[in-house]
Design a protein around this motif. Structure first.
Motif, PDB file in Angstrom:
ATOM      1  N   GLU A  72      19.933  -3.755   2.055  1.00  0.00           N
ATOM      2  CA  GLU A  72      21.086  -4.261   2.798  1.00  0.00           C
ATOM      3  C   GLU A  72      20.756  -4.481   4.271  1.00  0.00           C
ATOM      4  N   GLN A  73      19.929  -3.611   4.838  1.00  0.00           N
ATOM      5  CA  GLN A  73      19.604  -3.698   6.260  1.00  0.00           C
ATOM      6  C   GLN A  73      18.205  -4.258   6.505  1.00  0.00           C
ATOM      7  N   ALA A  74      17.632  -4.880   5.480  1.00  0.00           N
ATOM      8  CA  ALA A  74      16.257  -5.370   5.581  1.00  0.00           C
ATOM      9  C   ALA A  74      16.084  -6.386   6.702  1.00  0.00           C
ATOM     10  N   ASP A  75      17.006  -7.325   6.816  1.00  0.00           N
ATOM     11  CA  ASP A  75      16.868  -8.360   7.838  1.00  0.00           C
ATOM     12  C   ASP A  75      16.922  -7.766   9.245  1.00  0.00           C
ATOM     13  N   LYS A  76      17.805  -6.781   9.440  1.00  0.00           N
ATOM     14  CA  LYS A  76      17.922  -6.153  10.756  1.00  0.00           C
ATOM     15  C   LYS A  76      16.654  -5.373  11.093  1.00  0.00           C
ATOM     16  N   MET A  77      16.125  -4.632  10.115  1.00  0.00           N
ATOM     17  CA  MET A  77      14.918  -3.865  10.364  1.00  0.00           C
ATOM     18  C   MET A  77      13.708  -4.766  10.565  1.00  0.00           C
ATOM     19  N   ALA A  78      13.707  -5.920   9.885  1.00  0.00           N
ATOM     20  CA  ALA A  78      12.633  -6.883  10.100  1.00  0.00           C
ATOM     21  C   ALA A  78      12.701  -7.442  11.521  1.00  0.00           C
ATOM     22  N   GLN A  79      13.917  -7.616  12.015  1.00  0.00           N
ATOM     23  CA  GLN A  79      14.095  -8.073  13.395  1.00  0.00           C
ATOM     24  C   GLN A  79      13.529  -7.026  14.363  1.00  0.00           C
ATOM     25  N   HIS A 124       0.839  -1.195   0.000  1.00  0.00           N
ATOM     26  CA  HIS A 124       0.000   0.000   0.000  1.00  0.00           C
ATOM     27  C   HIS A 124       0.876   1.249   0.000  1.00  0.00           C
ATOM     28  N   ILE A 125       0.366   2.335  -0.572  1.00  0.00           N
ATOM     29  CA  ILE A 125       1.149   3.565  -0.690  1.00  0.00           C
ATOM     30  C   ILE A 125       1.622   4.062   0.678  1.00  0.00           C
ATOM     31  N   SER A 126       0.821   3.814   1.718  1.00  0.00           N
ATOM     32  CA  SER A 126       1.200   4.270   3.056  1.00  0.00           C
ATOM     33  C   SER A 126       2.313   3.421   3.665  1.00  0.00           C
ATOM     34  N   GLU A 127       2.638   2.275   3.036  1.00  0.00           N
ATOM     35  CA  GLU A 127       3.669   1.381   3.554  1.00  0.00           C
ATOM     36  C   GLU A 127       4.912   1.347   2.668  1.00  0.00           C
ATOM     37  N   ILE A 128       5.046   2.320   1.758  1.00  0.00           N
ATOM     38  CA  ILE A 128       6.234   2.365   0.902  1.00  0.00           C
ATOM     39  C   ILE A 128       7.391   3.064   1.604  1.00  0.00           C
ATOM     40  N   SER A 129       7.103   4.197   2.256  1.00  0.00           N
ATOM     41  CA  SER A 129       8.170   4.968   2.902  1.00  0.00           C
ATOM     42  C   SER A 129       7.599   5.804   4.034  1.00  0.00           C
ATOM     43  N   HIS A 130       8.505   6.189   4.969  1.00  0.00           N
ATOM     44  CA  HIS A 130       8.102   7.135   6.006  1.00  0.00           C
ATOM     45  C   HIS A 130       7.859   8.516   5.409  1.00  0.00           C
ATOM     46  N   ASP A 131       8.528   8.839   4.312  1.00  0.00           N
ATOM     47  CA  ASP A 131       8.315  10.120   3.649  1.00  0.00           C
ATOM     48  C   ASP A 131       7.058  10.083   2.793  1.00  0.00           C
ATOM     49  N   HIS A 132       6.487  11.253   2.561  1.00  0.00           N
ATOM     50  CA  HIS A 132       5.261  11.334   1.761  1.00  0.00           C
ATOM     51  C   HIS A 132       5.534  10.953   0.308  1.00  0.00           C
ATOM     52  N   THR A 176       7.677  -1.809   2.722  1.00  0.00           N
ATOM     53  CA  THR A 176       9.099  -1.466   2.647  1.00  0.00           C
ATOM     54  C   THR A 176       9.394  -0.338   3.635  1.00  0.00           C
ATOM     55  N   LYS A 177       8.356   0.359   4.039  1.00  0.00           N
ATOM     56  CA  LYS A 177       8.492   1.432   5.028  1.00  0.00           C
ATOM     57  C   LYS A 177       9.118   0.915   6.320  1.00  0.00           C
ATOM     58  N   GLN A 178       8.666  -0.266   6.757  1.00  0.00           N
ATOM     59  CA  GLN A 178       9.182  -0.822   8.012  1.00  0.00           C
ATOM     60  C   GLN A 178      10.634  -1.291   7.887  1.00  0.00           C
ATOM     61  N   LEU A 179      11.152  -1.324   6.657  1.00  0.00           N
ATOM     62  CA  LEU A 179      12.541  -1.750   6.443  1.00  0.00           C
ATOM     63  C   LEU A 179      13.494  -0.576   6.313  1.00  0.00           C
ATOM     64  N   GLU A 180      12.983   0.657   6.310  1.00  0.00           N
ATOM     65  CA  GLU A 180      13.847   1.820   6.137  1.00  0.00           C
ATOM     66  C   GLU A 180      14.712   2.068   7.376  1.00  0.00           C
ATOM     67  N   ASN A 185      15.505   7.560  -1.935  1.00  0.00           N
ATOM     68  CA  ASN A 185      16.801   8.073  -2.380  1.00  0.00           C
ATOM     69  C   ASN A 185      17.972   7.131  -2.152  1.00  0.00           C
ATOM     70  N   ASP A 186      17.764   6.029  -1.436  1.00  0.00           N
ATOM     71  CA  ASP A 186      18.873   5.087  -1.203  1.00  0.00           C
ATOM     72  C   ASP A 186      18.307   3.689  -1.001  1.00  0.00           C
ATOM     73  N   ARG A 187      17.662   3.165  -2.049  1.00  0.00           N
ATOM     74  CA  ARG A 187      16.962   1.893  -1.948  1.00  0.00           C
ATOM     75  C   ARG A 187      17.873   0.735  -1.556  1.00  0.00           C
ATOM     76  N   GLU A 188      19.099   0.756  -2.035  1.00  0.00           N
ATOM     77  CA  GLU A 188      20.025  -0.345  -1.738  1.00  0.00           C
ATOM     78  C   GLU A 188      20.308  -0.452  -0.240  1.00  0.00           C
ATOM     79  N   SER A 189      20.366   0.695   0.455  1.00  0.00           N
ATOM     80  CA  SER A 189      20.609   0.639   1.896  1.00  0.00           C
ATOM     81  C   SER A 189      19.443  -0.030   2.618  1.00  0.00           C
ATOM     82  N   VAL A 190      18.254   0.145   2.088  1.00  0.00           N
ATOM     83  CA  VAL A 190      17.074  -0.507   2.667  1.00  0.00           C
ATOM     84  C   VAL A 190      17.198  -2.020   2.533  1.00  0.00           C
TER      85      VAL A 190
END
Length: 398
Positions: A284-291, A225-233, A265-269, A277-282
């Protein structure tokens, strides 16, 4: 001899007329809708004669012998066979009743599919035809319909003919003669059995709508959902994604009953706005943010207050919007600096001017990456979810 017969009749008190009237009184009255036993009396090319105890043998035409198509009566009935028959019509001018086996099978088939629906069972059936709206199958001999929005495949519908599909029941309505099924829901349920909330999966963008993007994860579609893509608008998902983009997404909700998978993907930022602006960093740290997300769910089940949960998460993982370990820089309001400039020497003014420039730069960075806590996963509004149900498969076919 004659006198003996007369005496006998007087003793009995029963005439032939009385006997005929008695037979009529106790004769069976057959009504349409009754189910009666009968014996196959004779098999004919396009039907059969059945003895059900009526004055005249009843007749069953070939089209009423089965819920399925019958080419010859011998496929269903054999001479001297005994079975149940449904009385389809009243007597014709010749006093003959019309019978049906198809109606009995029809009633029992509806009873069976109602039971299967109550058990939320998954059934399998082969597609025997398609039309503009979807595909046709047979369940327990009944014709069922799979709407195009519930066919989860990238193949053209025409290629589904003769394919065996797993299906779930959407609607079972005998009065309206509606039997509607879902292929998508069956696949999602099967896929869900191997998925967990908080799990990171890899998917590809199959469709983009104003309210979100549909992500293919192993053959089934989930909604980002659009509200779950990023913390930014975000104005529109199409400004972030293209069709066939490969993403890491996290599962935030599994609704087996409605056949829906909600993604984020918002919860992975690690930093707010990183998906923009830096999708690769998301990734790279996806597993940690999922934790971090899973830990938040654990704290919520313990009944901790939101402020306490945020404090624990920030202590363990670092706050969202600040990289773990990064120190917050003091922000000096420009108004304060300007007021102080009126009371300093020229040399101090130059130094203070440099400080103002530095402070302004830091303030700009802070505005671009505001500190935010991870919000709870929320489902789209009912209007949005209705649109999702209509579009989810067409999106996955794109």
């Amino acid at each position: 001899m004659v006198s003996q017969n007369v005496t006998s009749n007087r003793d009995i008190g029963f005439t032939h007329e009385d006997f005929a009237a008695l037979l009529d009184e106790y004769d069976y009255h057959f009504n349409p809708g009754d189910i009666v036993p009968g014996i196959v009396f004779s098999v004919e090319p396009r039907g059969a004669l059945i003895d059900i105890g009526a004055k005249t043998a009843a007749y069953i035409p070939i089209q009423e012998m089965s819920i399925n198509r019958v080419e010859e009566p011998g496929e269903v009935l054999q001479p001297e066979e005994t079975r149940e028959f449904f009385i389809l019509t009243d007597e014709n001018e010749d006093g003959q009743l019309t019978l049906s086996i198809r109606r009995i099978e029809y009633m029992r088939a509806w009873e069976r599919v109602r039971q299967l629906q109550a058990e939320d069972a998954t059934v399998r059936s082969g597609v025997f035809a398609t039309n503009r709206g979807g595909a046709l199958v047979r369940i327990e001999g009944l014709r069922g319909f799979i709407p195009g929005s519930h066919i989860s495949t990238r193949q053209p519908k025409e290629d589904l003919v003769a394919q065996d599909l797993p299906l779930k029941f959407l609607e079972v309505d005998e009065e309206r003669n509606r039997l509607v099924l879902s292929h998508r829901r069956a696949l999602v349920e099967r896929k869900m059995s191997g998925l967990k909330v908080g799990e990171v999966v890899i998917g590809s963008v199959r469709g983009i709508k104003p309210y979100g993007a549909f992500i293919d994860i192993g053959g089934v579609s989930g909604l980002l959902h659009i509200s779950e893509i990023s913390h930014d608008h975000i104005d529109t998902p199409s400004s972030v994604f293209d069709i066939n983009d490969e993403l890491k997404v996290m599962i935030i909700d599994l609704d087996a009953e409605r056949g829906r998978i909600s993604l984020s993907t918002k919860q992975l930022e690690p930093i707010a706005g990183a998906m923009l602006n830096d999708r690769e960093s998301v990734f790279e740290q996806a597993d940690k943010m999922a934790q971090r997300f899973r830990r938040k769910l654990q704290y919520q089940t313990q009944g901790l207050a939101s402020e306490e949960i945020d404090a624990k998460l920030n202590e363990e993982f670092g706050p969202i919007g600040k990289r773990p370990g990064e120190q917050e820089k003091a922000e000096v309001p420009s108004e304060t600096v300007e007021s102080e400039q009126t009371n300093v020497t020229a040399t101090e003014t130059e130094t203070e001017t440099e400080a103002v420039a530095t402070t302004t730069e830091e303030t700009t960075v802070t505005e671009e990456t505001p500190e935010e806590t991870v919000t709870e996963a929320t489902e789209p509004s009912s209007e949005e979810t209705n649109t999702e149900e209509e579009e989810i498969v067409s999106a996955s076919n794109e």
